[in-house]
Scaffold this active site. Structure first.
Site, PDB file in Angstrom:
ATOM      1  N   LYS A  31       0.855  -1.190   0.000  1.00 56.74           N
ATOM      2  CA  LYS A  31       0.000   0.000   0.000  1.00 56.74           C
ATOM      3  C   LYS A  31       0.889   1.237   0.000  1.00 56.74           C
ATOM      4  CE  LYS A  31      -2.341   1.757   3.696  1.00 56.74           C
ATOM      5  NZ  LYS A  31      -2.302   3.234   3.766  1.00 56.74           N
ATOM      6  N   ASP A  58      -3.312   4.333  -2.208  1.00 52.14           N
ATOM      7  CA  ASP A  58      -4.276   4.804  -1.215  1.00 52.14           C
ATOM      8  C   ASP A  58      -4.256   6.339  -1.162  1.00 52.14           C
ATOM      9  OD1 ASP A  58      -5.872   5.057   1.071  1.00 52.14           O
ATOM     10  OD2 ASP A  58      -4.276   4.494   2.456  1.00 52.14           O
ATOM     11  N   LEU A  59      -4.939   6.964  -2.146  1.00 51.30           N
ATOM     12  CA  LEU A  59      -4.914   8.435  -2.210  1.00 51.30           C
ATOM     13  C   LEU A  59      -6.249   9.056  -1.793  1.00 51.30           C
ATOM     14  CD1 LEU A  59      -2.823   8.986  -5.485  1.00 51.30           C
ATOM     15  CD2 LEU A  59      -2.041   8.942  -3.111  1.00 51.30           C
ATOM     16  N   LYS A  60      -7.263   8.237  -1.560  1.00 54.28           N
ATOM     17  CA  LYS A  60      -8.562   8.691  -1.018  1.00 54.28           C
ATOM     18  C   LYS A  60      -9.085   9.945  -1.721  1.00 54.28           C
ATOM     19  CE  LYS A  60      -7.663   6.872   3.661  1.00 54.28           C
ATOM     20  NZ  LYS A  60      -6.217   6.631   3.696  1.00 54.28           N
ATOM     21  N   LEU A  61      -9.381   9.822  -3.010  1.00 52.08           N
ATOM     22  CA  LEU A  61      -9.851  10.993  -3.766  1.00 52.08           C
ATOM     23  C   LEU A  61     -11.221  11.474  -3.274  1.00 52.08           C
ATOM     24  CD1 LEU A  61      -7.504  10.058  -5.569  1.00 52.08           C
ATOM     25  CD2 LEU A  61      -8.887  10.605  -7.546  1.00 52.08           C
ATOM     26  N   HIS A  62     -11.406  12.794  -3.268  1.00 53.56           N
ATOM     27  CA  HIS A  62     -12.669  13.398  -2.824  1.00 53.56           C
ATOM     28  C   HIS A  62     -12.750  14.788  -3.445  1.00 53.56           C
ATOM     29  CE1 HIS A  62     -15.443  14.343   0.890  1.00 53.56           C
ATOM     30  NE2 HIS A  62     -16.009  14.609  -0.266  1.00 53.56           N
ATOM     31  N   ASP A  63     -13.497  14.917  -4.548  1.00 54.79           N
ATOM     32  CA  ASP A  63     -13.620  16.208  -5.233  1.00 54.79           C
ATOM     33  C   ASP A  63     -14.874  16.154  -6.098  1.00 54.79           C
ATOM     34  OD1 ASP A  63     -13.036  18.714  -6.533  1.00 54.79           O
ATOM     35  OD2 ASP A  63     -10.907  18.368  -6.177  1.00 54.79           O
ATOM     36  N   PRO A  65     -17.233  15.342  -9.283  1.00 54.53           N
ATOM     37  CA  PRO A  65     -17.136  14.154 -10.144  1.00 54.53           C
ATOM     38  C   PRO A  65     -16.201  14.318 -11.342  1.00 54.53           C
ATOM     39  CG  PRO A  65     -19.401  14.471  -9.472  1.00 54.53           C
ATOM     40  CD  PRO A  65     -18.641  15.652  -8.940  1.00 54.53           C
ATOM     41  N   THR A  67     -13.553  16.190 -11.821  1.00 54.90           N
ATOM     42  CA  THR A  67     -12.135  16.204 -11.427  1.00 54.90           C
ATOM     43  C   THR A  67     -11.677  14.801 -11.032  1.00 54.90           C
ATOM     44  OG1 THR A  67     -12.362  18.479 -10.696  1.00 54.90           O
ATOM     45  CG2 THR A  67     -10.498  17.262  -9.785  1.00 54.90           C
ATOM     46  N   THR A 117     -11.324   5.944  10.599  1.00 51.97           N
ATOM     47  CA  THR A 117     -11.359   5.384  11.964  1.00 51.97           C
ATOM     48  C   THR A 117     -11.024   6.451  13.008  1.00 51.97           C
ATOM     49  OG1 THR A 117      -9.210   4.468  11.390  1.00 51.97           O
ATOM     50  CG2 THR A 117     -11.021   2.913  11.557  1.00 51.97           C
ATOM     51  N   GLY A 205       0.529  -2.566   8.769  1.00 50.46           N
ATOM     52  CA  GLY A 205       1.658  -1.639   8.775  1.00 50.46           C
ATOM     53  C   GLY A 205       2.678  -2.058   9.801  1.00 50.46           C
ATOM     54  N   ARG A 206       2.616  -1.376  10.960  1.00 53.49           N
ATOM     55  CA  ARG A 206       3.662  -1.533  11.971  1.00 53.49           C
ATOM     56  C   ARG A 206       3.918  -2.953  12.441  1.00 53.49           C
ATOM     57  NH1 ARG A 206       1.128   3.481  15.020  1.00 53.49           N
ATOM     58  NH2 ARG A 206      -0.609   2.640  13.808  1.00 53.49           N
TER      59      ARG A 206
HETATM   60  O1  C5P Z   1       0.630   0.470  11.350  1.00 55.68           O
HETATM   61  P1  C5P Z   1      -0.804   0.074  11.124  1.00 55.68           P
HETATM   62  O2  C5P Z   1      -0.979  -1.409  10.833  1.00 55.68           O
HETATM   63  O3  C5P Z   1      -1.729   0.592  12.194  1.00 55.68           O
HETATM   64  O4  C5P Z   1      -1.183   0.840   9.751  1.00 55.68           O
HETATM   65  C1  C5P Z   1      -2.454   0.746   9.187  1.00 55.68           C
HETATM   66  C2  C5P Z   1      -2.492   1.423   7.864  1.00 55.68           C
HETATM   67  O5  C5P Z   1      -3.844   1.478   7.434  1.00 55.68           O
HETATM   68  C3  C5P Z   1      -1.983   2.865   7.847  1.00 55.68           C
HETATM   69  O6  C5P Z   1      -1.421   3.106   6.555  1.00 55.68           O
HETATM   70  C4  C5P Z   1      -3.245   3.674   8.041  1.00 55.68           C
HETATM   71  O7  C5P Z   1      -3.165   4.956   7.496  1.00 55.68           O
HETATM   72  C5  C5P Z   1      -4.256   2.830   7.270  1.00 55.68           C
HETATM   73  N1  C5P Z   1      -5.657   3.027   7.622  1.00 55.68           N
HETATM   74  C6  C5P Z   1      -6.146   2.818   8.894  1.00 55.68           C
HETATM   75  N2  C5P Z   1      -7.484   3.019   9.154  1.00 55.68           N
HETATM   76  C7  C5P Z   1      -8.307   3.399   8.177  1.00 55.68           C
HETATM   77  C8  C5P Z   1      -7.825   3.619   6.890  1.00 55.68           C
HETATM   78  C9  C5P Z   1      -6.478   3.412   6.651  1.00 55.68           C
HETATM   79  O8  C5P Z   1      -5.410   2.441   9.783  1.00 55.68           O
HETATM   80  N3  C5P Z   1      -9.590   3.552   8.428  1.00 55.68           N
END
Ligand code: C5P
Length: 226
Positions: A31, A58-63, A65, A67, A117, A205-206
């Site tokens: 991602k 994962d750029l989450k577009l919001h503008d 239609p 654009t 979230t 992620g982490r």
């Molecule tokens: O490190 P971790 O596993 O918490 O990372 C979760 C990834 O998912 C991050 O890139 C975070 O921005 C993304 N994300 C999230 N909750 C969302 C949407 C995206 O944690 N609702």
């Protein structure tokens, strides 16, 4: 179809390359979010695609239609495997996004963010003047996503069962191992519980990027989830 997506929340290409050096044989689904994209741009995405990585942009577009339609045509040309918009942009915007994407890349999955979230009921009510609960708005935005013809939504694994009942795929962050720290995530799940709940993709992620042994952590996710 189920897969593990690694959130490459890195500042730049060098940090990302250092992390990816852990994978010699595997080509994981990655991602790429705004942090990295705004630094390294489309060239880096193309580079990773050419090397055989699957990419969720994962750029989450919001503008408006029109654009979003034009922006999606350019995203489609990057040949990415998954990308997203905010469902809050409305059904027309999501339809426009899908049209733009399909013109250039018919295989790319398009998903929508329902509620971030980081938004809670109090913020919804007091700042956004939305009186419904988080759960009701998530379910309603998911229905709009379905009406617009998108593939699915980003949501917590705990919401995956309602989402799959709607016939949508769920892409679920907030994944931790049983003994891991929650960090700033609130509604978390292990990879195996996410599987039980019916998540289609987990975004990790982490739990992988900060693990003492990155490859071992990735393989553990695969073993539990796939
Ligand atoms: O490190 P971790 O596993 O918490 O990372 C979760 C990834 O998912 C991050 O890139 C975070 O921005 C993304 N994300 C999230 N909750 C969302 C949407 C995206 O944690 N609702």
């Amino acid at each position: 179809m189920r897969d593990v997506i690694i959130a490459c929340d890195f500042q730049n290409k060098e940090e990302t390359r250092k992390f990816l050096a852990n994978f010699t044989k595997e080509k994981p689904f990655l991602k790429i979010g705004m942090e990295l994209f705004y630094k390294e741009g489309p060239e880096f995405v193309k580079e990773l695609k050419d090397e055989g990585f699957s990419i969720f942009l994962d750029l989450k577009l919001h503008d408006i239609p029109n654009t979003v339609y034009k922006a999606m045509k350019n995203i489609g040309k990057l040949n990415v495997d998954m990308t997203n918009v905010h469902a809050a942009g409305g059904i027309k915007m999501m339809e426009a996004a899908l049209a733009g994407l399909k013109e250039t890349n018919s295989n790319c999955k398009l998903i929508a963010v329902t509620q971030l979230t980081s938004i809670d009921t109090q913020t919804l009510k007091e700042e956004l003047l939305i009186n419904e609960s988080i759960n009701d708005t998530v379910a309603h935005y998911a229905l709009n996503t379905k009406k617009a013809g998108l593939d699915g939504v980003v949501c917590s694994p705990l919401e995956a069962p309602i989402i799959s009942k709607m016939g949508l795929i769920s892409v679920t962050p907030g994944i931790r191992f049983k003994d891991g720290s929650a960090d700033d995530q609130k509604r978390i799940s292990t990879p195996s519980y996410a599987k039980e709940l019916g998540s289609t993709y987990i975004v990790v992620g982490r739990a992988i990027t900060k693990a003492p042994n990155v490859l071992e952590a990735y393989n553990k996710c695969i073993k539990e989830f796939i």
